[in-house]
Design an enzyme around this catalytic site. Structure first.
Site, PDB file in Angstrom:
ATOM      1  N   GLU A 174       0.862  -1.181   0.000  1.00  0.00           N
ATOM      2  CA  GLU A 174       0.000   0.000   0.000  1.00  0.00           C
ATOM      3  C   GLU A 174       0.894   1.225   0.000  1.00  0.00           C
ATOM      4  OE1 GLU A 174      -0.631  -2.251   2.660  1.00  0.00           O
ATOM      5  OE2 GLU A 174      -2.418  -3.209   1.850  1.00  0.00           O
ATOM      6  N   TYR A 219       7.890   2.579  -7.205  1.00  0.00           N
ATOM      7  CA  TYR A 219       7.165   1.323  -7.370  1.00  0.00           C
ATOM      8  C   TYR A 219       6.792   1.083  -8.834  1.00  0.00           C
ATOM      9  CZ  TYR A 219       7.000   1.262  -2.295  1.00  0.00           C
ATOM     10  OH  TYR A 219       7.341   1.251  -0.971  1.00  0.00           O
TER      11      TYR A 219
END
Length: 138
Positions: free
Chosen positions: A92, A104
């Site tokens: 998350e 990411y």
């Protein structure tokens, strides 16, 4: 309290405005599903459950960011988790964490969902993006 838990908590406090306490790290490190990969000036903490894994936290010393430490930790953890049988890695990230989202994305993560109001902030809760990527053995 282990020395490792203390060291991780100290670095986490440098990296985040709302850091985790030493006892949280001690509890996580005591679990057989938790993995830690450390490098000078950073670490990644993951959890492996059967064939899925999760990044619990990734911390890099603010003075050493943008030097490839985070990418290296993600790559190292992903390879180790794949070798242990994980086929997918989740995490998350706060919607407003632009730098982490870029990291990411650059390491192969894609959006898999949203957790509404996941992160508490002084001005109100904000959403978290759930990201995932496939893991393969090299």
């Amino acid at each position: 309290m282990t020395e490792l838990a203390v060291a991780l908590a100290r670095l986490h406090a440098r990296a985040f405005a709302d850091p985790w306490p030493e006892d949280a790290f001690a509890q996580l490190l005591a679990q057989p599903t938790t993995r830690v990969h450390a490098a000078p000036h950073g670490f990644i903490l993951t959890r492996l459950t059967v064939d899925e894994a999760e990044i619990l936290t990734l911390a890099v010393d603010p003075e050493r960011r943008r030097a490839g430490i985070g990418r290296g930790l993600i790559d190292e953890a992903a390879a180790a988790l794949a070798a242990e049988g994980a086929t997918r890695l989740f995490l998350e990230v706060a919607v407003d964490n632009v730098a982490a989202r870029a990291l990411y994305a650059a390491t192969g993560f894609a959006e898999a969902g949203v957790r509404r109001g996941y992160y508490a902030r002084p001005g109100g809760a904000i959403d978290a993006l759930v990201l995932s990527r496939e893991l393969k053995l090299p």
